[in-house]
Design a protein around this motif. Structure first.
Motif, PDB file in Angstrom:
ATOM      1  N   GLY A  24       0.817  -1.202   0.000  1.00  0.00           N
ATOM      2  CA  GLY A  24       0.000   0.000   0.000  1.00  0.00           C
ATOM      3  C   GLY A  24       0.851   1.252   0.000  1.00  0.00           C
ATOM      4  N   ALA A  25       0.219   2.383  -0.322  1.00  0.00           N
ATOM      5  CA  ALA A  25       0.936   3.655  -0.305  1.00  0.00           C
ATOM      6  C   ALA A  25       1.410   4.009   1.098  1.00  0.00           C
ATOM      7  CB  ALA A  25       0.038   4.763  -0.857  1.00  0.00           C
ATOM      8  N   ALA A  26       0.676   3.573   2.109  1.00  0.00           N
ATOM      9  CA  ALA A  26       1.050   3.914   3.486  1.00  0.00           C
ATOM     10  C   ALA A  26       2.441   3.390   3.829  1.00  0.00           C
ATOM     11  CB  ALA A  26       0.011   3.368   4.461  1.00  0.00           C
ATOM     12  N   GLU A  27       2.778   2.189   3.359  1.00  0.00           N
ATOM     13  CA  GLU A  27       4.121   1.674   3.628  1.00  0.00           C
ATOM     14  C   GLU A  27       5.172   2.553   2.957  1.00  0.00           C
ATOM     15  OE1 GLU A  27       7.130  -2.123   3.197  1.00  0.00           O
ATOM     16  OE2 GLU A  27       5.619  -1.750   1.665  1.00  0.00           O
ATOM     17  N   GLY A  45      19.238  18.515  -4.275  1.00  0.00           N
ATOM     18  CA  GLY A  45      19.272  18.116  -2.880  1.00  0.00           C
ATOM     19  C   GLY A  45      17.913  17.981  -2.224  1.00  0.00           C
ATOM     20  N   ARG A  46      16.832  18.132  -2.979  1.00  0.00           N
ATOM     21  CA  ARG A  46      15.481  18.015  -2.431  1.00  0.00           C
ATOM     22  C   ARG A  46      14.790  16.788  -2.998  1.00  0.00           C
ATOM     23  NH1 ARG A  46      11.344  22.941  -3.202  1.00  0.00           N
ATOM     24  NH2 ARG A  46      12.506  23.731  -1.386  1.00  0.00           N
ATOM     25  N   THR A  47      14.090  16.061  -2.142  1.00  0.00           N
ATOM     26  CA  THR A  47      13.218  14.975  -2.576  1.00  0.00           C
ATOM     27  C   THR A  47      11.793  15.513  -2.669  1.00  0.00           C
ATOM     28  OG1 THR A  47      14.609  13.290  -1.531  1.00  0.00           O
ATOM     29  CG2 THR A  47      12.350  12.675  -2.067  1.00  0.00           C
ATOM     30  N   LEU A  48      11.172  15.378  -3.817  1.00  0.00           N
ATOM     31  CA  LEU A  48       9.827  15.873  -4.065  1.00  0.00           C
ATOM     32  C   LEU A  48       8.886  14.679  -4.177  1.00  0.00           C
ATOM     33  CD1 LEU A  48       7.794  18.120  -4.792  1.00  0.00           C
ATOM     34  CD2 LEU A  48       8.618  17.955  -7.163  1.00  0.00           C
ATOM     35  N   VAL A  49       8.056  14.490  -3.164  1.00  0.00           N
ATOM     36  CA  VAL A  49       7.175  13.329  -3.091  1.00  0.00           C
ATOM     37  C   VAL A  49       5.764  13.739  -3.497  1.00  0.00           C
ATOM     38  CG1 VAL A  49       6.209  11.529  -1.617  1.00  0.00           C
ATOM     39  CG2 VAL A  49       8.554  12.341  -1.244  1.00  0.00           C
ATOM     40  N   VAL A  50       5.230  13.089  -4.526  1.00  0.00           N
ATOM     41  CA  VAL A  50       3.886  13.385  -5.015  1.00  0.00           C
ATOM     42  C   VAL A  50       3.018  12.134  -4.847  1.00  0.00           C
ATOM     43  CG1 VAL A  50       2.501  14.240  -6.920  1.00  0.00           C
ATOM     44  CG2 VAL A  50       4.884  14.968  -6.697  1.00  0.00           C
ATOM     45  N   ASP A  51       1.988  12.269  -4.041  1.00  0.00           N
ATOM     46  CA  ASP A  51       1.049  11.179  -3.802  1.00  0.00           C
ATOM     47  C   ASP A  51      -0.014  11.213  -4.890  1.00  0.00           C
ATOM     48  OD1 ASP A  51      -0.822   9.375  -2.910  1.00  0.00           O
ATOM     49  OD2 ASP A  51      -1.317  10.459  -1.071  1.00  0.00           O
ATOM     50  N   GLU A  52       0.075  10.271  -5.839  1.00  0.00           N
ATOM     51  CA  GLU A  52      -0.878  10.192  -6.944  1.00  0.00           C
ATOM     52  C   GLU A  52      -1.859   9.038  -6.759  1.00  0.00           C
ATOM     53  OE1 GLU A  52       1.660  12.294 -10.582  1.00  0.00           O
ATOM     54  OE2 GLU A  52       1.108  10.173 -10.741  1.00  0.00           O
ATOM     55  N   ALA A  53      -2.265   8.803  -5.516  1.00  0.00           N
ATOM     56  CA  ALA A  53      -3.159   7.683  -5.232  1.00  0.00           C
ATOM     57  C   ALA A  53      -4.479   7.778  -5.984  1.00  0.00           C
ATOM     58  CB  ALA A  53      -3.424   7.598  -3.728  1.00  0.00           C
ATOM     59  N   PHE A  54      -4.911   9.004  -6.307  1.00  0.00           N
ATOM     60  CA  PHE A  54      -6.193   9.178  -6.995  1.00  0.00           C
ATOM     61  C   PHE A  54      -6.030   9.610  -8.447  1.00  0.00           C
ATOM     62  CE2 PHE A  54      -7.263   9.681  -2.509  1.00  0.00           C
ATOM     63  CZ  PHE A  54      -8.344   8.819  -2.393  1.00  0.00           C
ATOM     64  N   ARG A  69       1.896   5.616  -5.877  1.00  0.00           N
ATOM     65  CA  ARG A  69       0.581   5.243  -6.386  1.00  0.00           C
ATOM     66  C   ARG A  69       0.008   4.084  -5.568  1.00  0.00           C
ATOM     67  NH1 ARG A  69      -1.395   6.537 -12.284  1.00  0.00           N
ATOM     68  NH2 ARG A  69      -0.436   8.585 -12.517  1.00  0.00           N
ATOM     69  N   SER A  70      -1.311   3.995  -5.597  1.00  0.00           N
ATOM     70  CA  SER A  70      -2.036   2.951  -4.877  1.00  0.00           C
ATOM     71  C   SER A  70      -3.012   2.276  -5.829  1.00  0.00           C
ATOM     72  CB  SER A  70      -2.795   3.568  -3.698  1.00  0.00           C
ATOM     73  OG  SER A  70      -3.697   2.644  -3.141  1.00  0.00           O
ATOM     74  N   LEU A  71      -3.246   0.990  -5.604  1.00  0.00           N
ATOM     75  CA  LEU A  71      -4.287   0.277  -6.354  1.00  0.00           C
ATOM     76  C   LEU A  71      -5.557   0.115  -5.522  1.00  0.00           C
ATOM     77  CD1 LEU A  71      -2.114  -2.490  -8.046  1.00  0.00           C
ATOM     78  CD2 LEU A  71      -2.766  -0.248  -8.922  1.00  0.00           C
ATOM     79  N   THR A  72      -5.547   0.725  -4.342  1.00  0.00           N
ATOM     80  CA  THR A  72      -6.651   0.590  -3.401  1.00  0.00           C
ATOM     81  C   THR A  72      -7.932   1.214  -3.916  1.00  0.00           C
ATOM     82  OG1 THR A  72      -5.203   0.511  -1.469  1.00  0.00           O
ATOM     83  CG2 THR A  72      -7.445   1.286  -1.103  1.00  0.00           C
ATOM     84  N   LYS A  73      -7.837   2.421  -4.457  1.00  0.00           N
ATOM     85  CA  LYS A  73      -9.033   3.237  -4.672  1.00  0.00           C
ATOM     86  C   LYS A  73      -9.840   2.774  -5.877  1.00  0.00           C
ATOM     87  CE  LYS A  73      -6.898   5.538  -1.497  1.00  0.00           C
ATOM     88  NZ  LYS A  73      -7.193   5.297  -0.086  1.00  0.00           N
ATOM     89  N   THR A  74      -9.173   2.675  -7.016  1.00  0.00           N
ATOM     90  CA  THR A  74      -9.883   2.303  -8.237  1.00  0.00           C
ATOM     91  C   THR A  74     -10.310   0.852  -8.242  1.00  0.00           C
ATOM     92  OG1 THR A  74      -8.921   4.033  -9.615  1.00  0.00           O
ATOM     93  CG2 THR A  74      -9.571   2.000 -10.731  1.00  0.00           C
ATOM     94  N   ALA A  94      -8.255  -2.276  -0.666  1.00  0.00           N
ATOM     95  CA  ALA A  94      -7.753  -1.752   0.615  1.00  0.00           C
ATOM     96  C   ALA A  94      -7.328  -2.882   1.550  1.00  0.00           C
ATOM     97  CB  ALA A  94      -8.822  -0.886   1.278  1.00  0.00           C
ATOM     98  N   GLY A  95      -8.048  -3.994   1.511  1.00  0.00           N
ATOM     99  CA  GLY A  95      -7.724  -5.101   2.397  1.00  0.00           C
ATOM    100  C   GLY A  95      -6.537  -5.927   1.941  1.00  0.00           C
ATOM    101  N   LEU A  96      -6.083  -5.716   0.709  1.00  0.00           N
ATOM    102  CA  LEU A  96      -4.970  -6.511   0.178  1.00  0.00           C
ATOM    103  C   LEU A  96      -3.640  -5.799   0.347  1.00  0.00           C
ATOM    104  CD1 LEU A  96      -4.758  -9.274  -1.156  1.00  0.00           C
ATOM    105  CD2 LEU A  96      -4.827  -8.149  -3.386  1.00  0.00           C
ATOM    106  N   ARG A  97      -3.657  -4.467   0.412  1.00  0.00           N
ATOM    107  CA  ARG A  97      -2.474  -3.648   0.622  1.00  0.00           C
ATOM    108  C   ARG A  97      -1.476  -3.777  -0.532  1.00  0.00           C
ATOM    109  NH1 ARG A  97      -4.308  -0.437   2.063  1.00  0.00           N
ATOM    110  NH2 ARG A  97      -2.419   0.638   2.719  1.00  0.00           N
ATOM    111  N   VAL A  98      -1.646  -2.955  -1.540  1.00  0.00           N
ATOM    112  CA  VAL A  98      -0.712  -2.979  -2.666  1.00  0.00           C
ATOM    113  C   VAL A  98      -0.633  -1.582  -3.288  1.00  0.00           C
ATOM    114  CG1 VAL A  98      -2.527  -3.826  -4.221  1.00  0.00           C
ATOM    115  CG2 VAL A  98      -0.123  -4.073  -4.866  1.00  0.00           C
ATOM    116  N   GLY A  99       0.603  -1.142  -3.484  1.00  0.00           N
ATOM    117  CA  GLY A  99       0.887   0.135  -4.122  1.00  0.00           C
ATOM    118  C   GLY A  99       2.296   0.090  -4.658  1.00  0.00           C
TER     119      GLY A  99
END
Length: 353
Positions: free
Chosen positions: A81-84, A169-178, A202-207, A211-216
């Motif tokens: 999942g994206a949370a990890e 020197g900057r890490t730019l994190v973009v959450d594209e879960a949706f 990215r997450s495969l949860t939403k589309t 959510a119960g399988l946890r994959v991103g």
């Protein structure tokens, strides 16, 4: 600019609104697409069960994700999942001055704080439609996190605006879960290799309703992927989750996701038109995600009344930058939306909002 953890409950998520309700409420609090996972995906996951005696092998799924985004496999990391992914970033990268752009999904900040970091916040303003102002991000930030489209505001920021935040020197994190819920993904940064320090999650949860399988997955430079992978436990993504990831990258699956995104856009317009009929309600303009953010006086009382009428909405006051006047509502089919609008009318009248 704020560094306080303050009173926002960063650990609160939409599932808390429907937990222990035994299906008694229509769920408008969680943004997982209704009617998922589809039958063909359930079958692929079920078929993978025959291989549970073997340790998970993520090579095929990783290659499928890489091919879907036109990237080498060295730029892909599969996660539970994206949370990890947010936890890995907080623990594995040498971060000293992290900044999180709010309102947005609270797990990135929670993970950073849990890892011992002091987090600064950039709070976007409702008066500006929660649009991103790159000038508000401190120049000395070595990690910047934001969502696109952003949860809970439903705002889709231009890719060029986000890319302008990149710095040496900057890490730019973009959450594209949706992002896959936006037809054509016009502002996606996934697949870009020309933005220094870019990390896309990215997450495969939403589309796909997983959510119960946890994959991103994470898309980033090979050295960043390697650093995150070293921080992962062994075999972090299960065999069924890997099967789902591979299946969701096929051309037919991508076409189905695009069709679903187009339908969501139609149903969102219907929801927004209905909400516009209420003088007591203000909606964040230009919503693009499978949810909308609305503001009304006494929103907490309205949310409670909606529960008594059979609908669960997501409280907004747990998001930094929002308060008790905000609610997030998922986009559903027209019949469900019409029933919700009727219930909202009753709730507004009953609470005097």
């Amino acid at each position: 600019m704020s560094t306080r953890a303050d009173l926002h409950d960063l650990g609160h998520h939409g599932d808390a609104e429907v937990r222990d309700c035994s299906g008694a409420l229509v769920d408008l609090a969680v943004n997982v697409r209704a009617g998922t996972p589809p039958a063909w995906l359930r079958a692929r996951i079920a078929d993978s069960m025959t291989g549970l005696a073997a340790y998970p092998d993520g090579r095929a799924a990783r290659a499928a994700v890489a091919a879907r985004h036109g990237l080498p496999v060295e730029r892909v990391l599969l996660t539970a999942g994206a949370a990890e992914a947010f936890v890995l970033l907080a623990r594995a990268l040498p971060v000293r001055r992290p900044v999180v752009v709010h309102p947005q999904f609270t797990e990135p900040e929670a993970a950073l704080r849990d890892a011992g970091h002091t987090v600064r916040r950039v709070l976007l303003r409702a008066s500006d439609g929660f649009l991103l102002d790159p000038a508000a991000v401190p120049e000395d930030a070595d990690l910047v996190v934001l969502g696109n489209p952003t949860n809970p505001t439903s705002v889709l920021h231009p890719a060029a605006t986000i890319a302008s935040l990149a710095r040496p020197g900057r890490t730019l994190v973009v959450d594209e879960a949706f992002m896959d819920a936006v037809p054509g993904e016009p502002e996606a940064l996934a697949g870009r290799v020309d933005v220094p320090g870019l990390v896309v999650i990215r997450s495969l949860t939403k589309t796909w309703g997983l959510a119960g399988l946890r994959v991103g997955y994470v898309l980033a430079a090979p050295d960043t992927v390697a650093a995150l992978e070293r921080a992962q436990p062994l075999w972090p993504v299960s065999t069924p989750a890997l099967a789902a990831a591979e299946a969701c990258m096929t051309p037919s699956a991508l076409a189905e996701a695009e069709e679903a995104a187009c339908l969501i856009a139609v149903e969102r317009r219907h929801l927004l038109a209905g909400l516009a009929e209420f003088e007591e309600v203000r909606v964040v303009p230009a919503a693009t995600a499978p949810f909308v953010l609305l503001r009304t006086d006494r929103a907490d009382a309205v949310r409670t009344r909606l529960r008594s009428l059979g609908f669960a909405a997501r409280r907004g006051d747990t998001f930094p930058g929002l308060d008790e006047r905000w609610l997030r509502v998922a986009v559903r089919d027209r019949a469900t939306t019409n029933r919700f609008l009727q219930a909202l009318d009753q709730a507004l009248v009953a609470t005097g909002a």
